[in-house]
Design a protein around this motif. Structure first.
Motif, PDB file in Angstrom:
ATOM      1  N   PHE A 265      48.569  54.891  72.284  1.00 49.48           N
ATOM      2  CA  PHE A 265      48.961  54.804  72.952  1.00 49.48           C
ATOM      3  C   PHE A 265      48.397  55.686  74.036  1.00 49.48           C
ATOM      4  CE2 PHE A 265      53.064  52.869  71.183  1.00 49.48           C
ATOM      5  CZ  PHE A 265      53.537  52.072  71.885  1.00 49.48           C
ATOM      6  N   CYS A 266      48.294  56.722  73.348  1.00 48.87           N
ATOM      7  CA  CYS A 266      47.326  58.178  73.976  1.00 48.87           C
ATOM      8  C   CYS A 266      45.947  57.599  74.847  1.00 48.87           C
ATOM      9  CB  CYS A 266      47.314  59.056  73.512  1.00 48.87           C
ATOM     10  SG  CYS A 266      48.569  59.874  72.273  1.00 48.87           S
ATOM     11  N   ALA A 267      45.690  56.433  74.227  1.00 45.09           N
ATOM     12  CA  ALA A 267      44.210  56.567  74.097  1.00 45.09           C
ATOM     13  C   ALA A 267      44.556  55.595  76.390  1.00 45.09           C
ATOM     14  CB  ALA A 267      43.896  55.086  73.167  1.00 45.09           C
ATOM     15  N   ALA A 268      45.779  55.335  75.980  1.00 41.43           N
ATOM     16  CA  ALA A 268      45.823  54.500  77.037  1.00 41.43           C
ATOM     17  C   ALA A 268      45.596  55.198  78.543  1.00 41.43           C
ATOM     18  CB  ALA A 268      46.874  53.725  77.013  1.00 41.43           C
ATOM     19  N   LEU A 269      46.086  56.330  77.984  1.00 39.94           N
ATOM     20  CA  LEU A 269      46.498  57.481  79.102  1.00 39.94           C
ATOM     21  C   LEU A 269      44.717  57.776  79.682  1.00 39.94           C
ATOM     22  CD1 LEU A 269      48.621  60.064  77.761  1.00 39.94           C
ATOM     23  CD2 LEU A 269      48.754  59.145  79.208  1.00 39.94           C
ATOM     24  N   ILE A 270      44.163  57.748  78.754  1.00 40.02           N
ATOM     25  CA  ILE A 270      42.722  58.234  79.379  1.00 40.02           C
ATOM     26  C   ILE A 270      42.284  57.243  80.540  1.00 40.02           C
ATOM     27  CG2 ILE A 270      40.274  57.909  79.059  1.00 40.02           C
ATOM     28  CD1 ILE A 270      41.331  58.670  75.821  1.00 40.02           C
ATOM     29  N   PRO A 271      41.890  56.019  81.018  1.00 47.01           N
ATOM     30  CA  PRO A 271      41.762  55.175  81.637  1.00 47.01           C
ATOM     31  C   PRO A 271      42.487  55.599  83.062  1.00 47.01           C
ATOM     32  CG  PRO A 271      42.562  53.625  80.753  1.00 47.01           C
ATOM     33  CD  PRO A 271      42.438  54.826  79.949  1.00 47.01           C
ATOM     34  N   VAL A 272      43.254  54.873  82.783  1.00 41.18           N
ATOM     35  CA  VAL A 272      44.176  56.156  83.751  1.00 41.18           C
ATOM     36  C   VAL A 272      44.455  56.875  84.766  1.00 41.18           C
ATOM     37  CG1 VAL A 272      46.934  55.229  84.477  1.00 41.18           C
ATOM     38  CG2 VAL A 272      46.326  53.860  82.976  1.00 41.18           C
ATOM     39  N   SER A 273      44.343  57.800  83.882  1.00 37.64           N
ATOM     40  CA  SER A 273      44.176  59.742  84.541  1.00 37.64           C
ATOM     41  C   SER A 273      42.500  58.778  85.223  1.00 37.64           C
ATOM     42  CB  SER A 273      44.376  60.156  82.425  1.00 37.64           C
ATOM     43  OG  SER A 273      45.854  60.089  82.610  1.00 37.64           O
ATOM     44  N   LEU A 274      41.557  58.890  84.606  1.00 46.60           N
ATOM     45  CA  LEU A 274      40.378  59.614  84.538  1.00 46.60           C
ATOM     46  C   LEU A 274      39.810  58.344  86.279  1.00 46.60           C
ATOM     47  CD1 LEU A 274      38.444  59.866  82.014  1.00 46.60           C
ATOM     48  CD2 LEU A 274      40.177  61.480  83.705  1.00 46.60           C
ATOM     49  N   SER A 275      41.347  57.528  86.320  1.00 45.38           N
ATOM     50  CA  SER A 275      41.032  56.367  87.532  1.00 45.38           C
ATOM     51  C   SER A 275      40.880  57.425  89.272  1.00 45.38           C
ATOM     52  CB  SER A 275      41.575  55.453  87.470  1.00 45.38           C
ATOM     53  OG  SER A 275      41.635  54.561  88.731  1.00 45.38           O
ATOM     54  N   ARG A 276      40.202  56.472  89.836  1.00 42.38           N
ATOM     55  CA  ARG A 276      39.523  56.378  90.901  1.00 42.38           C
ATOM     56  C   ARG A 276      40.145  56.975  91.611  1.00 42.38           C
ATOM     57  NH1 ARG A 276      33.482  56.020  93.632  1.00 42.38           N
ATOM     58  NH2 ARG A 276      34.075  57.081  94.673  1.00 42.38           N
ATOM     59  N   GLU A 277      41.680  56.149  91.483  1.00 40.27           N
ATOM     60  CA  GLU A 277      42.299  55.350  92.559  1.00 40.27           C
ATOM     61  C   GLU A 277      43.345  56.207  92.599  1.00 40.27           C
ATOM     62  OE1 GLU A 277      42.787  52.130  93.702  1.00 40.27           O
ATOM     63  OE2 GLU A 277      41.059  52.043  93.545  1.00 40.27           O
ATOM     64  N   ASN A 278      43.845  56.222  94.030  1.00 43.42           N
ATOM     65  CA  ASN A 278      45.119  56.622  94.265  1.00 43.42           C
ATOM     66  C   ASN A 278      46.653  56.023  93.694  1.00 43.42           C
ATOM     67  OD1 ASN A 278      43.688  59.054  95.452  1.00 43.42           O
ATOM     68  ND2 ASN A 278      43.225  57.691  97.151  1.00 43.42           N
ATOM     69  N   ASN A 279      47.938  57.163  93.770  1.00 42.02           N
ATOM     70  CA  ASN A 279      48.747  56.044  93.675  1.00 42.02           C
ATOM     71  C   ASN A 279      49.200  54.884  94.546  1.00 42.02           C
ATOM     72  OD1 ASN A 279      50.868  57.788  91.432  1.00 42.02           O
ATOM     73  ND2 ASN A 279      50.409  58.811  92.403  1.00 42.02           N
ATOM     74  N   PRO A 280      49.741  54.285  94.494  1.00 39.60           N
ATOM     75  CA  PRO A 280      49.573  52.633  95.162  1.00 39.60           C
ATOM     76  C   PRO A 280      50.886  53.108  95.782  1.00 39.60           C
ATOM     77  CG  PRO A 280      49.806  51.764  92.974  1.00 39.60           C
ATOM     78  CD  PRO A 280      49.509  53.384  92.700  1.00 39.60           C
ATOM     79  N   PRO A 281      50.825  52.659  97.463  1.00 38.39           N
ATOM     80  CA  PRO A 281      52.033  52.897  98.364  1.00 38.39           C
ATOM     81  C   PRO A 281      53.747  53.039  97.866  1.00 38.39           C
ATOM     82  CG  PRO A 281      50.385  51.442  99.798  1.00 38.39           C
ATOM     83  CD  PRO A 281      50.219  51.407  97.527  1.00 38.39           C
ATOM     84  N   LYS A 282      54.183  53.966  98.127  1.00 39.17           N
ATOM     85  CA  LYS A 282      55.561  53.126  97.207  1.00 39.17           C
ATOM     86  C   LYS A 282      56.388  53.117  98.496  1.00 39.17           C
ATOM     87  CE  LYS A 282      55.865  58.784  95.874  1.00 39.17           C
ATOM     88  NZ  LYS A 282      56.218  59.790  95.971  1.00 39.17           N
ATOM     89  N   GLN A 283      57.307  51.894  97.784  1.00 37.25           N
ATOM     90  CA  GLN A 283      58.112  51.210  98.612  1.00 37.25           C
ATOM     91  C   GLN A 283      59.408  51.696  99.325  1.00 37.25           C
ATOM     92  OE1 GLN A 283      56.904  48.133  99.784  1.00 37.25           O
ATOM     93  NE2 GLN A 283      55.099  48.028  98.339  1.00 37.25           N
ATOM     94  N   SER A 284      60.477  51.810  99.897  1.00 36.79           N
ATOM     95  CA  SER A 284      61.177  51.654 101.139  1.00 36.79           C
ATOM     96  C   SER A 284      62.366  51.359  99.550  1.00 36.79           C
ATOM     97  CB  SER A 284      61.765  51.734 101.627  1.00 36.79           C
ATOM     98  OG  SER A 284      61.679  50.031 101.745  1.00 36.79           O
ATOM     99  N   PRO A 285      63.266  51.882  98.868  1.00 36.99           N
ATOM    100  CA  PRO A 285      64.340  51.335  98.210  1.00 36.99           C
ATOM    101  C   PRO A 285      65.343  50.515  98.781  1.00 36.99           C
ATOM    102  CG  PRO A 285      65.249  53.859  99.347  1.00 36.99           C
ATOM    103  CD  PRO A 285      63.947  53.678  99.418  1.00 36.99           C
ATOM    104  N   GLY A 286      65.724  49.992  98.042  1.00 39.58           N
ATOM    105  CA  GLY A 286      66.711  48.799  98.638  1.00 39.58           C
ATOM    106  C   GLY A 286      68.170  48.190  96.587  1.00 39.58           C
ATOM    107  N   ARG A 287      68.345  47.230  97.555  1.00 44.85           N
ATOM    108  CA  ARG A 287      69.946  47.172  95.868  1.00 44.85           C
ATOM    109  C   ARG A 287      69.465  45.601  96.720  1.00 44.85           C
ATOM    110  NH1 ARG A 287      72.848  52.214  95.319  1.00 44.85           N
ATOM    111  NH2 ARG A 287      74.320  50.784  94.495  1.00 44.85           N
ATOM    112  N   ILE A 288      69.595  45.692  94.810  1.00 45.37           N
ATOM    113  CA  ILE A 288      69.684  43.750  94.376  1.00 45.37           C
ATOM    114  C   ILE A 288      70.920  43.881  93.423  1.00 45.37           C
ATOM    115  CG2 ILE A 288      67.068  43.731  95.152  1.00 45.37           C
ATOM    116  CD1 ILE A 288      67.236  43.413  92.488  1.00 45.37           C
TER     117      ILE A 288
END
Length: 451
Positions: free
Chosen positions: A206-229
Motif C-alpha cells: 500500500f505504501c509503495a502505491a504512493l510512490i508512482p503517484v507522488s513522483l508523477s509529473r501529472e497535475n491534479n485533474p480538473p475539479k468538477q462542480s458539485p451536484g446532487r443525485i
C-alpha cells in the motif's frame, strides 16, 4: 436519497477547466487539447497510475484473504469473520459519499496519499490490536480507503483518456486488476497467515502505491462542480439491474470475504486457498467475453438467467464437494458464471438509461452492490456457523435462483430493448462509480451501436 457523490466527478460535462485556469476545452478532444502537445505521450502518463493501481488492487485483494484466514487462526467464529466483511463494504458506502468532497477540497494527489496511507495503517494495526471489535473498525476504514483511492485513480484515468482511447485504457486496467489480484494471492503461501510478515508485506505494498503517484509529473485533474443525485434512481431505471447487483453483493461479496473460511473448513491449505481464489477470478474474466457477446445480440435478461442458473448450479455442486479437485472445478465454474453478472446487470441498466442518467446509474450500481455486500458476509457466516461450511453454497445458490425468479417475472412485465437501442456490453470492475464513467465512450456512449 440525495447527496454529493463520486459520480459528481464523472459528470457528462462538455468541457473541462484547466487546473491552471486556462480556457475550457472540449473533453472529447482528449488530453492533447488540454496540454497543447507539451506533455509526455499518453503511455508515459498512464504508467505511474497503472503501477499504483496494480499495487493497490493486489494488496487489497490479498488483505481480504489474509484477514479471513488470520481471524480463523486466532479462534474467531465464522460470524465474527463475516462481520469483518460487512464492515469492509460499509466503508464503500462512506467513501462514495465523502471522497468526492475531499477531492474537491484538496485534490486527487493528496486524497490518494492520505487514503493509501490509511489502507496501510488499517492493515498494520491488526498486529497490535485485539480482535474482534477493533478489527471490525479497521476493516471499515480499509473499505473506505480502498474505494476512495480507486475513485481517485479511475477518475484520473478518465481525464487522461480521449473518447477513442477510453476502451483501450479500460482493457489495460482490467488486465492490471486480473494480474495483480490473482498473482498477489500466492504471497499468502509464501509468507503464511499467522505471522507478522504477511501483514507487513501488505502494508508495504500500500505504501509503495504512493510512490508512482507522488513522483508523477501529472497535475491534479480538473475539479468538477458539485451536484446532487438520487442514489435510488437505479430502481426506476432498471429493477432487474438493481436486484441483480444487490444479489451479486449478497453472494460474491460474501464469497470474497468469507470464502477463505469455507476453504479452510473443507481442508484446503494456503496454496489451495490461493489457487481457489485465483481460479475464481480468472474464470470470471474468461466468461465475460462469451456472455457479453451473447448479451449484445439478444435480450440481456435471457443471458442473465443463463449465467445465474450456471452460478446457482455451480454453488449446489460446491455444497457437496469434498475433494480438492472438485472444489477447484466448482470454484472455477462459480466464478465464471457469477462474476460477469455485475457487468451484465450494468449493461441492462445502461440499455434503459436516458441521456443525463448515467451519473445516477453509476452511483446506484455501487450503492446497491455495497448494500448487498455489507449484508452478505454476515448472513453467510451465520449460515456456516449453524449448518457447516457446505451450507455457504446452499445460501448462495438460493439467492441466485431467487434472482432467476425475479427476472422471469420482469420478462412478463417489460418488453426487451430493441436491438438498435442496445448498448455495447463492457466488463466492469466493482471498485468505484468511476469505472462506469471510464467505460463509457464519452458523450457519444449513450448512442453506441451494438456489436
Amino acid at each position: 436519497m440525495s447527496s454529493p457523490s463520486a459520480a459528481d466527478l464523472a459528470r457528462d460535462d462538455t468541457s473541462e477547466i484547466d487546473p491552471e485556469g486556462r480556457a475550457p476545452v472540449d473533453a472529447a478532444q482528449g488530453p492533447a487539447a488540454r496540454t497543447h502537445g507539451s506533455s509526455p505521450p499518453l503511455l508515459a502518463r498512464l504508467v505511474p497510475l497503472l503501477i499504483a493501481a496494480a499495487l493497490l488492487l493486489g494488496a487489497n485483494g490479498l488483505a481480504m484473504t489474509v484477514v479471513a484466514v488470520r481471524g480463523r487462526e486466532v479462534g474467531l467464529s465464522d460470524t465474527v469473520i463475516g462481520l469483518f466483511g460487512s464492515a469492509y463494504y460499509a466503508g464503500f458506502i462512506v467513501a462514495v459519499l465523502l471522497a468526492p468532497l475531499l477531492i474537491r477540497r484538496v485534490g486527487h494527489i493528496r486524497v490518494f496519499a492520505a487514503l493509501a496511507s490509511m489502507s496501510a495503517m488499517s492493515v498494520l494495526l491488526l498486529l497490535v490490536s485485539e480482535p474482534w471489535v477493533s478489527w471490525a473498525v479497521l476493516r471499515f476504514a480499509s473499505g473506505a480507503a480502498f474505494c476512495g483511492t480507486a475513485m481517485v485513480l479511475e477518475s484520473w484515468l478518465n481525464t487522461l483518456a480521449s473518447n477513442s482511447e477510453r476502451g483501450r485504457i479500460l482493457s489495460v486496467y482490467r488486465i492490471v486488476d486480473l494480474g495483480a489480484v490473482t498473482g498477489f494471492q500466492f504471497l499468502l503461501p509464501a509468507f503464511g497467515a499467522g505471522g507478522m510478515e504477511i501483514l507487513v508485506v501488505i502494508g508495504l505494498l500500500f505504501c509503495a502505491a504512493l510512490i508512482p503517484v507522488s513522483l508523477s509529473r501529472e497535475n491534479n485533474p480538473p475539479k468538477q462542480s458539485p451536484g446532487r443525485i438520487n442514489y435510488l434512481a437505479l430502481w426506476r431505471i432498471s429493477p432487474v439491474a438493481a436486484v441483480g447487483v444487490l444479489t451479486i453483493g449478497l453472494t460474491n461479496g460474501a464469497f470474497r470475504t468469507v470464502g477463505p473460511v469455507y476453504a479452510q473448513a473443507v481442508g484446503l491449505d494456503a496454496e489451495g486457498l490461493a489457487l481457489l481464489i485465483s481460479l475464481w477470478v480468472l474464470a470470471g474474466a474468461l466468461f465475460q467475453y462469451p456472455l457479453g457477446w451473447a448479451s449484445d445480440r439478444t435480450d440481456r435478461r435471457f443471458v442473465l438467467i443463463v449465467a445465474t442458473v450456471g452460478a446457482g448450479t455451480a454453488c449446489l455442486f460446491l455444497s457437496g464437494a469434498t475433494l480438492p479437485a472438485a472444489i477447484y472445478v466448482g470454484g472455477f465454474l462459480f466464478g465464471g458464471f457469477a462474476l460477469p453478472l455485475y457487468s451484465l446487470s450494468a449493461a441492462h441498466a445502461n440499455d434503459h438509461a436516458r441521456a443525463g442518467q448515467y451519473v445516477e446509474l453509476a452511483a446506484g450500481l455501487t450503492l446497491f452492490f455495497a448494500l448487498g455486500a455489507m449484508t452478505g458476509p454476515l448472513l453467510a457466516s451465520l449460515v456456516m456457523d449453524r449448518f457447516g461450511p457446505g451450507a455457504f453454497f446452499v445460501y448462495t445458490a438460493t439467492l441466485h435462483l431467487a434472482f432467476v425468479g425475479f427476472v422471469l417475472m420482469r420478462l412478463a412485465k417489460r418488453s426487451a430493448v430493441p436491438a438498435d437501442r442496445r448498448k455495447r456490453f463492457v466488463w466492469l470492475l466493482r471498485t468505484s462509480p468511476m469505472i462506469f464513467r471510464l467505460a463509457r465512450s464519452g458523450r457519444g456512449a449513450g448512442r453506441d451501436r451494438p456489436r
